[in-house]
Design an enzyme around this catalytic site. Structure first.
Site, mmCIF file in Angstrom:
data_model
loop_
_atom_site.group_PDB
_atom_site.id
_atom_site.type_symbol
_atom_site.label_atom_id
_atom_site.label_comp_id
_atom_site.label_asym_id
_atom_site.label_seq_id
_atom_site.Cartn_x
_atom_site.Cartn_y
_atom_site.Cartn_z
ATOM 1 N N GLU A 25 0.832 -1.210 0.000
ATOM 2 C CA GLU A 25 0.000 0.000 0.000
ATOM 3 C C GLU A 25 0.863 1.255 0.000
ATOM 4 O O GLU A 25 0.516 2.254 -0.622
ATOM 5 C CB GLU A 25 -0.906 0.019 1.230
ATOM 6 C CG GLU A 25 -1.950 -1.067 1.255
ATOM 7 C CD GLU A 25 -2.767 -1.006 2.526
ATOM 8 O OE1 GLU A 25 -3.923 -0.550 2.448
ATOM 9 O OE2 GLU A 25 -2.256 -1.389 3.591
ATOM 10 N N LYS A 102 -10.635 4.766 1.697
ATOM 11 C CA LYS A 102 -9.726 4.082 0.784
ATOM 12 C C LYS A 102 -10.579 3.292 -0.205
ATOM 13 O O LYS A 102 -11.369 2.435 0.190
ATOM 14 C CB LYS A 102 -8.802 3.137 1.564
ATOM 15 C CG LYS A 102 -7.772 2.429 0.712
ATOM 16 C CD LYS A 102 -6.917 1.477 1.531
ATOM 17 C CE LYS A 102 -6.051 2.241 2.501
ATOM 18 N NZ LYS A 102 -5.051 1.374 3.164
#
Length: 127
Positions: A25, A102
């Site tokens: 990520e 997200k």
């Protein structure tokens, strides 16, 4: 005319950023959607039509963009940084609602996104 309350907002602001607990990520990044609602008294700006009598949402966006560019493991930490800076740079802001989502989080779920919401109070305006 009496103003009961007033807010400035940015809705569904999109960023590509590098937040997350997983190394992937932080290296590949992900897309995020941010919403900000800032409670502030802009009663005077209703009369004057002058930018100095309100909080500029363009300035809020610039700050938001800067903070989203700083990688963090937790979205909670990102929201905390955004809140601290907004209160410091714009003392007229009395409280904030911040949500950070997200898009397509790596959790194996079929969902639009996952994220956080927080309501923050400016402790300086509470005194």
């Amino acid at each position: 005319m009496k103003v009961k309350n007033s807010r400035i907002f940015l809705r569904n602001v999109r960023f590509h950023a590098y937040h997350g607990v997983l190394e992937q990520e932080r290296s590949v990044g992900n897309d995020y959607v941010v919403n900000i609602v800032a409670d502030c008294d802009f009663t005077h700006a209703l009369q004057t039509d002058e930018l100095q009598d309100t909080v500029s949402y363009a300035d809020i966006y610039t700050l938001l963009k800067e903070e989203m560019a700083v990688p963090s493991k937790l979205l909670e930490h990102v929201a905390g940084r955004i809140g601290e800076r907004l209160f410091a740079e714009f003392p007229a802001i009395q409280s904030l609602d911040i949500s950070i989502m997200k898009v397509n989080p790596p959790i194996g779920a079929d969902c639009d996104g996952a994220g956080i919401e927080v309501h923050l109070m400016n402790y300086k305006t509470l005194c």
